[in-house]
Design an enzyme around this catalytic site. Structure first.
Site, short mmCIF file in Angstrom:
data_model
loop_
_atom_site.label_atom_id
_atom_site.label_comp_id
_atom_site.label_asym_id
_atom_site.label_seq_id
_atom_site.Cartn_x
_atom_site.Cartn_y
_atom_site.Cartn_z
N GLU A 43 -22.32 26.32 -45.70
CA GLU A 43 -21.47 25.50 -46.38
C GLU A 43 -20.60 24.41 -45.85
OE1 GLU A 43 -19.58 24.79 -50.45
OE2 GLU A 43 -20.42 26.70 -50.46
N GLU A 378 -24.73 28.10 -59.07
CA GLU A 378 -24.03 29.13 -59.54
C GLU A 378 -23.76 27.99 -61.11
OE1 GLU A 378 -20.54 30.04 -57.90
OE2 GLU A 378 -21.87 31.34 -56.14
#
Length: 655
Positions: A43, A378
């Site tokens: 990320e 998420e």
């Protein structure tokens, strides 16, 4: 009876031995486990891309920084107007006629008096520009000469006192944007150099996309990766790489959702974007480069796209249950779903397809063999999310049933979003769901049976982000104990990746991380070496009942994890023994069950003080150590407290 020759008997024996090994391995009732079990998650946080893996050395190369990225930033952040030598003129940032509309800002330099040295710009890079003597650096810039005469340009790398480390000169001519490229050869080492570009005569010029790359990037790609950092990642031997992020993917509000199409094509035509982690993305590291990097390190690509909604923490509401989630308007969702389908075509389509041709034009006519695609990260499981996820899932599943779609079940290992996410996955029959958890190390020891009773008939699990809170040896060993149980449950746990992957020292947005780095060095953590041992010593079959720990308490002690797997590709048997406790652990490995085995094997151990930690000041505090050991049919072992041992045995290969 015909008498058999010695040669014939030997041939029969050699043919019979693998059969015996096959029978003995079969008697263990091996369990097939995922071939993609251990991988990595990248990320762009903590300067992982710009200033990190992406090898560009110029910060704010296209003058697109703004207070939206960081309240203290502006178009000339990391730049200095250079007038040493009594020259003078004016400098401005303009947007009237840029190189490309996706990259609107550029500098206009009007030199009224060039002085003794010239007038221009200086860039400080990311905490300085590190250069090495004897190495080459590729400089490029887009210039638009706005005055009548050609302009002589000098470009140099200098130290903090102005001493020249290497330089080049060229002449910019003609109206309109043109790209100029020069190689600068360096004569002296310096970890904190500056790039200086000077116009050496009176005139007016537009300046944009000022770039500096080492010529030695990873695999020598022109728009490539930082070689040392990329190599440390490659050395993990990951089976897959998830990218470009987690929260980064669904962004800070709908307008900040990561759009893959903005990241491909010539770099000067890509759309820069504010990073949800409060800095800037140049998009120089885009989807083409991600796919290419996966190919370079032999990892399957696992791109993740937003599920049509932004992060529920948008607007700075970083707390569980935040309500900042916004959805792409439904009348725009058809186009967004098409973007998802277009990504699959970009990765796998023929060179004659619309998006496959763009991949080919970038230099890769062969497909990238995309197998997995993540939708969502998420996310809070709301009606807003469910409606959009269903639209994307149905479209992809219908058009590309060969693609394994990865859904999401929220940010925690349990709770409302977890339950709702699993309910939705079961309703849609989603192939894989993405579980995340960052927990105390003791949580990992107490949850080693987490997947024992998961339903093998429903969705498989991808643990996309997990880590214990810390980089000490104890943290890494607790993760190792947990990972032995992921191997045991490798039929339901399809993939797992520690997160985050890399972080630049001094710019960390999240801790812990697997690998830390600065401008010149890379610092793998103890957790890194544990992950490396599991990925490099993964198996395709789990073999039960080979390892027996001594003593009733040892078998019940959750501070110990053991695993035995077989790698079909090599025939090797790999034993793993993780001990996160403060006492030595003994046991027996019944190697006779695995068939013929050699008299010795290589044992690799990671051990030390439980508080030991690899840092920039002490990068080698804990390192794997390997030694050859003797083996017996019933191999008795004792592993020390706070240790992780891996034994790889070369066994007669079973066909």
């Amino acid at each position: 009876m015909r008498k058999l020759s010695y040669a014939t008997l030997l041939l029969m024996l050699l043919t019979w031995l693998p059969t015996v090994a096959q029978q003995k391995v079969s008697s263990l009732k091996p369990k097939q486990i995922s071939p993609d079990l251990f991988g990595i998650f990248f990320e762009d946080l903590s300067y992982a891309a710009d200033g990190g893996l992406y090898a560009e050395l110029i910060q704010n190369r296209s003058f697109e920084y703004s207070p939206a990225d960081n309240r203290d930033w502006h178009s000339l952040t990391a730049w200095k107007y250079q007038t040493d030598g009594f020259g003078y003129g004016t400098i401005s940032v303009e947007t009237t006629a840029p190189v490309h509309s996706n990259n609107p800002h550029y500098v206009v330099l009007n030199v009224e008096e060039e002085g003794q040295k010239g007038v221009g710009l200086e860039n400080s890079g990311f905490d300085g520009i590190p250069v090495k003597a004897g190495k080459g650096y590729r400089f490029s810039v887009f210039l638009n000469v706005m005055s009548a005469n050609p302009l002589p340009i000098a470009v140099a790398l200098v130290d903090d006192k102005g001493k020249e480390l290497g330089s080049s000169t060229f002449t910019a001519t003609g109206h309109g944007w043109k790209k100029y490229t020069e190689q600068i050869n360096i004569n002296f080492d310096d970890d904190d150099a500056r790039l200086v570009m000077l116009v050496k005569s009176k005139g007016k010029v537009g300046i944009d996309m000022v770039s500096l790359f080492p010529t030695e990037t990873f695999k020598h790609h022109e728009n490539g990766m930082r070689a040392d950092l990329a190599q440390v990642i490659a050395d993990l031997k990951p089976k897959f790489m998830r990218f470009p992020g987690g929260c980064l993917t669904h962004g800070d509000g709908v307008a900040n959702i990561y759009r893959w199409k903005n990241t491909i094509g010539p770099v000067e035509q890509r759309t820069d974007q504010r990073n949800i982690w409060n800095y800037h993305q140049s998009m120089g590291l885009g989807f083409f480069e991600y796919f290419q990097f996966c190919e370079d390190i032999h990892a399957k690509p696992v791109p993740v796209l937003a599920a049509g909604v932004s992060c529920q923490n948008s607007g700075g509401t970083w707390r569980i249950g935040s309500t900042g989630q916004k959805g792409i308007p439904m009348d725009e969702m058809k186009a967004y779903v098409q973007d998802v389908l277009d990504l699959i075509e970009y990765a796998n389509g023929s060179v004659n397809s619309t998006w496959g041709s763009k991949r080919a034009a970038a230099g890769h006519p062969a497909p990238f063999n995309l197998e997995y695609l993540g939708i969502g990260n998420e996310d809070k499981i709301t009606g807003l999310f469910e409606d959009r996820f269903r639209m994307i899932y149905d479209a992809v599943h219908k058009a590309h049933p060969e693609i394994k779609i990865i859904g999401t079940v929220g940010p925690s290992p349990n709770g409302e979003d977890f339950d709702k996410g699993w309910k939705l996955a079961n309703q849609l029959n989603v192939g894989i769901v993405d579980e995340h958890y960052y927990e105390k190390p003791q949580w990992f020891l107490k949850n080693t049976a987490r997947y024992n009773n998961y339903d093998r008939q429903r969705s498989k699990v991808y643990i996309g982000e997990y880590a214990s809170w810390g980089n000490k040896l104890f943290n890494a060993l607790c993760e190792a104990v947990y990972m032995t149980n992921l191997e045991r449950n490798g039929d339901v746990v399809r993939m797992a990746s520690y997160a985050p992957l890399i972080a630049r020292i001094g710019h960390t947005s999240w801790n812990p991380d697997l690998i830390y780095f600065n401008g010149t060095r890379v610092f793998p953590t103890v957790n890194y070496y544990v992950q490396q041992q599991f990925a490099a010593n993964s198996g395709s079959e789990y073999l039960p009942d080979v390892i027996t720990l001594k003593g009733d308490q040892a078998t019940k002690d959750t501070t110990v994890g053991v695993s035995c797997v077989r790698d079909k590709a090599t025939g090797d048997i790999i034993l793993k023994i993780a001990n996160a406790g403060n006492n030595a652990v003994s046991g027996v490995a019944q190697l006779g069950k695995i068939g013929a085995f050699p008299g010795s094997a290589m044992l690799t151990t990671i051990s030390g003080d439980m508080q030991a930690e690899n840092t920039a000041n002490n990068p080698d505090a804990v390192l794997p150590k390997s030694t050859a050991i003797s083996l017996q049919k019933n191999w008795s072992f004792t592993v020390p407290a706070y240790s992780f041992s891996v034994l790889r045995i070369k066994v007669s290969r079973v066909k």
